[in-house]
Design an enzyme around this catalytic site. Structure first.
Site, short mmCIF file in Angstrom:
data_model
loop_
_atom_site.label_atom_id
_atom_site.label_comp_id
_atom_site.label_asym_id
_atom_site.label_seq_id
_atom_site.Cartn_x
_atom_site.Cartn_y
_atom_site.Cartn_z
N ASN A 343 -14.18 -51.50 16.15
CA ASN A 343 -14.95 -50.31 16.54
C ASN A 343 -15.41 -50.36 17.99
OD1 ASN A 343 -15.14 -48.48 14.29
ND2 ASN A 343 -16.20 -50.10 13.20
N ASP A 373 -13.02 -57.08 8.63
CA ASP A 373 -14.06 -56.40 7.84
C ASP A 373 -13.57 -55.11 7.16
OD1 ASP A 373 -15.68 -58.41 8.63
OD2 ASP A 373 -16.97 -57.21 9.94
N1 LIG Z 1 -19.10 -47.85 24.46
C1 LIG Z 1 -18.43 -48.87 25.02
N2 LIG Z 1 -17.91 -48.76 26.24
C2 LIG Z 1 -17.22 -49.77 26.78
N3 LIG Z 1 -16.98 -50.93 26.16
C3 LIG Z 1 -17.49 -51.09 24.95
C4 LIG Z 1 -18.24 -50.07 24.31
N4 LIG Z 1 -18.61 -50.54 23.10
C5 LIG Z 1 -18.11 -51.78 23.01
N5 LIG Z 1 -17.44 -52.11 24.10
C6 LIG Z 1 -16.73 -53.36 24.41
O1 LIG Z 1 -15.86 -53.72 23.35
C7 LIG Z 1 -16.02 -55.10 23.10
C8 LIG Z 1 -15.59 -55.46 21.72
O2 LIG Z 1 -16.50 -54.89 20.80
P1 LIG Z 1 -17.08 -55.75 19.60
O3 LIG Z 1 -17.98 -54.90 18.84
O4 LIG Z 1 -17.60 -57.03 20.11
O5 LIG Z 1 -15.80 -56.11 18.75
P2 LIG Z 1 -14.87 -55.16 17.89
O6 LIG Z 1 -14.03 -54.38 18.82
O7 LIG Z 1 -14.09 -56.11 17.08
O8 LIG Z 1 -15.77 -54.28 17.08
C9 LIG Z 1 -17.47 -55.34 23.39
O9 LIG Z 1 -17.73 -56.65 23.65
C10 LIG Z 1 -17.73 -54.49 24.60
O10 LIG Z 1 -17.39 -55.14 25.77
O1 LIG Z 2 -18.86 -65.06 15.50
P1 LIG Z 2 -18.07 -63.93 16.06
O2 LIG Z 2 -16.74 -64.34 16.56
O3 LIG Z 2 -18.81 -63.16 17.08
O4 LIG Z 2 -17.71 -62.94 14.89
C1 LIG Z 2 -18.32 -62.84 13.66
C2 LIG Z 2 -17.99 -61.50 13.09
O5 LIG Z 2 -16.67 -61.14 13.34
C3 LIG Z 2 -16.06 -60.59 12.18
O6 LIG Z 2 -15.17 -61.53 11.65
C4 LIG Z 2 -15.27 -59.36 12.53
O7 LIG Z 2 -15.96 -58.61 13.45
P2 LIG Z 2 -15.25 -57.68 14.53
O8 LIG Z 2 -14.30 -56.86 13.77
O9 LIG Z 2 -16.37 -56.91 15.12
O10 LIG Z 2 -14.57 -58.52 15.52
C5 LIG Z 2 -17.22 -60.34 11.24
O11 LIG Z 2 -16.85 -60.40 9.90
C6 LIG Z 2 -18.16 -61.42 11.63
O12 LIG Z 2 -19.49 -61.09 11.34
#
Ligand SMILES: Nc1ncnc2c1ncn2[C@@H]1O[C@H](COP(=O)(O)OP(=O)(O)O)[C@@H](O)[C@H]1O
Ligand SMILES: O=P(O)(O)OC[C@H]1O[C@](O)(COP(=O)(O)O)[C@@H](O)[C@@H]1O
Length: 621
Positions: A343, A373
């Site tokens: 996300n 997830d």
């Molecule tokens: N609104 C945003 N604009 C720019 N970059 C973002 C935004 N939201 C998240 N990100 C970037 O995306 C990266 C990955 O998001 P994260 O939530 O850590 O993992 P995932 O993509 O697995 O959900 C974040 O560390 C951040 O740098």
């Molecule tokens: O310790 P980390 O690497 O930050 O990630 C832990 C989290 O990442 C996950 O495996 C997946 O999260 P994302 O999809 O946001 O990368 C979660 O289930 C867990 O809580």
């Protein structure tokens, strides 16, 4: 392959995301991306912002004597243009076209590309502000039976552009008007499971809930929404020799990331003839932080990548400074960007796409949803989830063996799942040994008459042992911590050891705790996920060549589709505690409700958990 030693440079904290002027929250991303859509899209935008419910009704109901409309294709243009394609579907879909065909069973749905029930996706044609018009080109991607295509292994000969062989009658390319229906269920009554229709009104009073009452269909009208079918197009918007593609992997690891990278690289190189492909190191930071150098990717370089877990590029949270990322993209001449992430990464990808568009640059940004997830809206499943569920079986099996072999043994397994309990719910269902499953979406008491511990005691008395699975994000009210990680995700308190301590305190039983943590994702994708990754990677490349941007890709009702990113990051997908899967899990474990609701509270509590009814707009970050 040019590899840089990982540097010790730290990823920027979440504050860099929120404080940067161009960093956008997903809600503002939603706003900015709306300007991508052409003039025909506003009504659809409105309707997909409430995508869970079918609002308007445009299908003509079945009636005798209705004339079946002839399938007609009026004007047809390239993708991104205002194409009008009309089609009529009937319950007898494959019957030949007959002007005067009449039937009682007939049911027609009318839709048109660009119409109110069609979910549009941003296209470079609608963004490009250059002087030269952006023209579609014949694709270089070979159809399997094409007589004009050179053998794939013939590397010494210059590739010839594929020209569609009309005589061979091979149906291969996806038509710009091809669509997949977004929601596959039509509900007969508002009492149907999962129905988002309005509940019966006073006028409906007296209607029995068991009657299959078609009188109550007024609030359950079905308007199918159509999303763009993924796949190779005959017309593309990039010449392979002008492409500089880049791949970045962000967020937590997930089995299959390398499979997706391998598939993207293979399709770019072998499928289209692209030779410049860069791998960005350690997430978004790799674009702009000092000390990172791109990896040059080629089919040869990634040949064995899928045999390795993790990400060959390195993945990280943080670094989402959109201005700096776009500066780097344009400086390097990157015109196709593939973002493999969840996300948060998709919010970033959408912001990058919007910023490139704002600067009038022809950059196609395509996201590939990655998360164990499985918390991405609308998609059937995300890659890596299936492998994670499979890996979790090992921990559950060990906990079961330990619990069964101890005197009044309790096995507790904590599984990943920050906000959503999909891994725990599916792992429980798969195992068949689990007695209790606790997830973030369902509140529970630990102590008290209806609490978890009382049920553990009962199970110990009845069967001598008990196996409990808990998602890491469950019961956070008992172990509250504050703060966020580098990606802006809330930090979690460690619920597992706390729960074990409480159970031990009250039951004096033998508790064995297993926390497989990263073991469920630090592994190679299973066959199911590997296949999915292959398909997603290929279609991501097709989407970029087709000129789309700000899109993501995934399976919807078993078909691969392109969706506008805002549509999937509106909020996290959660387990529906009123849904059939949760109920199946309850049926399998036999666990009771671990929360006592006062009578009038009851409705409120279940309402709160009813995801389709939830009007709250929860931005991802
Ligand atoms: N609104 C945003 N604009 C720019 N970059 C973002 C935004 N939201 C998240 N990100 C970037 O995306 C990266 C990955 O998001 P994260 O939530 O850590 O993992 P995932 O993509 O697995 O959900 C974040 O560390 C951040 O740098
Ligand atoms: O310790 P980390 O690497 O930050 O990630 C832990 C989290 O990442 C996950 O495996 C997946 O999260 P994302 O999809 O946001 O990368 C979660 O289930 C867990 O809580």
């Amino acid at each position: 392959m040019m590899m840089m030693k990982p540097t010790t440079t730290t990823c920027s904290s979440s504050s860099s995301v929120s404080s940067s002027s161009s960093s956008l929250s997903s809600s503002s991303l939603l706003r900015s991306s709306k300007s991508f859509f052409g003039k025909t899209s506003s009504s659809t935008q409105k309707s997909f912002s409430k995508s869970a419910s079918f609002k308007s009704f445009s299908s003509s109901s079945s009636s005798s004597g209705r004339r079946r409309r002839r399938r007609q294709r009026s004007s047809r243009g390239g993708e991104g243009q205002d194409v009008v394609v009309r089609a009529a579907q009937s319950s007898k879909d494959n019957e030949d076209e007959d002007d005067d065909y009449e039937t009682e069973e007939e049911e027609q749905y009318e839709w048109e590309v660009g119409g109110p029930n069609d979910v549009p996706i941003p296209h470079l044609m609608n963004i490009y502000k250059g002087e030269k018009p952006l023209k579609p080109l014949q694709t270089s991607f070979c159809a399997p039976h094409s007589k004009t295509c050179l053998p794939r292994h013939n590397k010494t000969t210059t590739r010839r552009y594929f020209r569609s062989d009309k005589k061979s009658n091979v149906k291969f390319f996806v038509d710009p008007g091809d669509r997949v229906v977004l929601h596959s269920l039509a509900f007969a009554t508002s009492l149907s499971p999962d129905s988002t229709c309005e509940l019966p009104t006073e006028a409906d009073e007296g209607m029995s809930s068991s009657s299959s009452s078609y009188e109550n269909t007024s609030s359950c009208t079905f308007t199918p929404q159509w999303v763009v079918r993924a796949g190779p197009r005959e017309k593309v918007y990039f010449a392979p020799e002008e492409v500089h593609a880049a791949i970045v992997t962000c967020g937590g690891l997930c089995p299959g990331i390398n499979d997706v990278i391998r598939s993207i690289v293979g399709t770019l190189e072998e499928g289209y003839g692209v030779s410049k492909i860069s791998g960005i190191r350690y997430g978004f930071s790799g674009f702009w932080e000092e000390g990172f150098e791109n990896i040059e990717l080629s089919k040869k370089a990634v040949r064995k990548a899928h045999k390795q877990g993790g990400s060959i590029l390195g993945s990280a949270r943080g670094g989402g400074d959109v201005d700096k990322i776009v500066d780097s993209i344009l400086r390097q001449g990157i015109n196709m960007l593939f973002v493999i992430g969840g996300n948060g990464s998709h919010a970033g990808a959408n912001a990058i796409s919007a910023e490139c568009a704002r600067r009038g640059s022809l950059v196609s940004v395509v996201g590939v949803p990655k998360t164990i997830d499985n918390d991405i809206l609308l998609l059937d499943k995300t890659f890596g989830f299936d492998t994670a569920v499979e890996e979790a079986q090992k921990a559950i099996q060990a906990a079961t063996i330990e619990a069964q072999s101890a005197l009044r043994g309790v096995g507790v397994v904590k599984l990943m799942g920050r906000q959503s309990g999909f891994i725990s719910m599916y792992a429980t269902l798969a195992s068949g040994d689990v007695d209790i499953c606790l997830i973030p979406e369902v509140d529970f008491d630990v102590h008290g008459e209806n609490g978890v511990i009382e049920h553990v005691k009962d199970l110990l008395d009845e069967q001598g042992h008990c196996v409990l699975v808990i998602a890491e994000g469950a019961g956070q009210e008992f172990v509250k911590v504050s703060g966020t990680d580098a990606g802006g995700n809330p930090l979690l308190g460690d619920i597992g050891p706390w729960l074990c301590k409480e159970i031990k305190k009250e039951t004096k039983c033998d508790v064995k705790y297993i926390d497989p943590t990263y073991m469920v994702r630090g592994c190679v994708a299973n066959a199911h996920d590997a296949i999915m990754c292959n398909v997603l990677g290929q279609n991501a490349v097709h989407g970029a060549f087709a000129g789309f941007t700000g899109i993501t890709i995934g399976y919807v009702n078993t078909h691969c589709v392109y969706l506008p990113i805002p549509m999937i990051i509106e909020k996290e997908r959660l387990v529906d505690p009123k849904g059939r899967m949760w109920h199946r899990m309850l049926t399998s474990t036999g666990q009771p409700d671990f929360k006592e609701y006062e009578d009038d509270e009851d409705e409120d509590a279940s309402k709160e958990n009813n995801i389709p009814d939830k009007e709250i707009f929860e931005p991802v970050r």
